[in-house]
Design a protein around this motif. Sequence first.
Motif, mmCIF file in Angstrom:
data_model
loop_
_atom_site.group_PDB
_atom_site.id
_atom_site.type_symbol
_atom_site.label_atom_id
_atom_site.label_comp_id
_atom_site.label_asym_id
_atom_site.label_seq_id
_atom_site.Cartn_x
_atom_site.Cartn_y
_atom_site.Cartn_z
ATOM 1 N N UNK A 19 5.377 -17.246 14.575
ATOM 2 C CA UNK A 19 5.743 -18.651 14.754
ATOM 3 C C UNK A 19 5.541 -19.084 16.199
ATOM 4 N N UNK A 20 5.855 -18.198 17.141
ATOM 5 C CA UNK A 20 5.606 -18.505 18.552
ATOM 6 C C UNK A 20 4.122 -18.734 18.793
ATOM 7 N N UNK A 21 3.292 -17.861 18.241
ATOM 8 C CA UNK A 21 1.845 -18.013 18.417
ATOM 9 C C UNK A 21 1.342 -19.298 17.777
ATOM 10 N N UNK A 22 1.839 -19.604 16.578
ATOM 11 C CA UNK A 22 1.408 -20.825 15.892
ATOM 12 C C UNK A 22 1.748 -22.063 16.700
ATOM 13 N N UNK A 23 2.985 -22.155 17.200
ATOM 14 C CA UNK A 23 3.383 -23.333 17.964
ATOM 15 C C UNK A 23 2.652 -23.378 19.307
ATOM 16 N N UNK A 24 2.395 -22.227 19.900
ATOM 17 C CA UNK A 24 1.608 -22.195 21.137
ATOM 18 C C UNK A 24 0.208 -22.743 20.891
ATOM 19 N N UNK A 25 -0.376 -22.410 19.738
ATOM 20 C CA UNK A 25 -1.695 -22.938 19.389
ATOM 21 C C UNK A 25 -1.635 -24.446 19.194
ATOM 22 N N UNK A 26 -0.636 -24.917 18.459
ATOM 23 C CA UNK A 26 -0.517 -26.350 18.178
ATOM 24 C C UNK A 26 -0.304 -27.136 19.462
ATOM 25 N N UNK A 27 0.686 -26.729 20.248
ATOM 26 C CA UNK A 27 1.009 -27.463 21.479
ATOM 27 C C UNK A 27 -0.087 -27.267 22.520
#
Length: 244
Positions: A19-27
Motif C-alpha cells: 500500500x505504501x508503494x501504491x500510494x507513493x506511485x500515485x502521489x
Amino acid sequence: MRMSPASLPRRALAEFTGTAALVAVIVGSGLRADSLSQDIGVRLIANAAASAIGLGLLIALLGPLSGAHLNPVVTLSEWWTRRTPRPGNGGREALAYIAAQIGGAVAGALLAEAMFGRPPGAALATAQRAELHLLLGEAVATAGLVLVVQGLRRIGRPSLAPVAVAGYIGAAIWFTSSGSFANPAATVGRAFSDSFTGIAPGSVPAFAAAQLLGMLLGMGLAGVLYGTERAATEPEAADSRRTV
C-alpha cells in the motif's frame, strides 16, 4: 511450486509495503506530472498510466504472499464473503490488514513528498472533493472494483487480477468524476499531499463513506450475477490468499 503460507505478521507487512508503494506511485506520479505540464489532460494520462502499471506489478508480486488487497474495501469484502472458521480468514486478519494498509498509505504519501523535495507532512491537501456528483463517482468506481475482484474469484480466474484490476483502475480514473480513488486507505494517505492527487482532510469521511457504499453495491451485484458458490477451475481459486 506453491509457497508455504506466510504468517500473519509477514502478510500484514506485505500489505503495509504494497500500500505504501501504491500510494507513493500515485502521489509521486502526480507530483512529477505537475512539474512537467500544466495541461490537466496530460497530467491525468501520466498519473493514470503510472497508477495502473504500478498496481498491476504490486498485485503480481504480493498476491502469492498476502493476496495483495492493498485496500480496506477489498479486505472487508473478501472477509465477508469468506467468513468461515478456516484459518487466515478471520476478523483478526482483516483488522491487521486494514491497519497495515492505512499506515502504509500515509507512509507512501510522505515518502513521495520527500522524494520531490517537499517537507513530508508540512502541508495537508486542500482539494475539496465532497460534492455529491464526486461521491456518486466514487461509489461507482468502488463498486466496479469490488465486482471485478469478486467476479474473478467466483469464476475461478484470480490469476487474471494483475491485469484486470489494474486495467479497471486505469479506466476508472478516466470514466468516473471522482478520479477513482476507490480505496479508503489511499484516500487517507492522499490527504497528506497538497498536490494534483490530494484530497482535503475534510472530504475524507464523505469519500470513505461513498467507498463503503460502493463496496456493498459491488458485493450485491456480484452475488446477483454469480451467485454465492465459488468456482474452482484454476488451482489458485482454492488458495484464499490469491484473490488479488
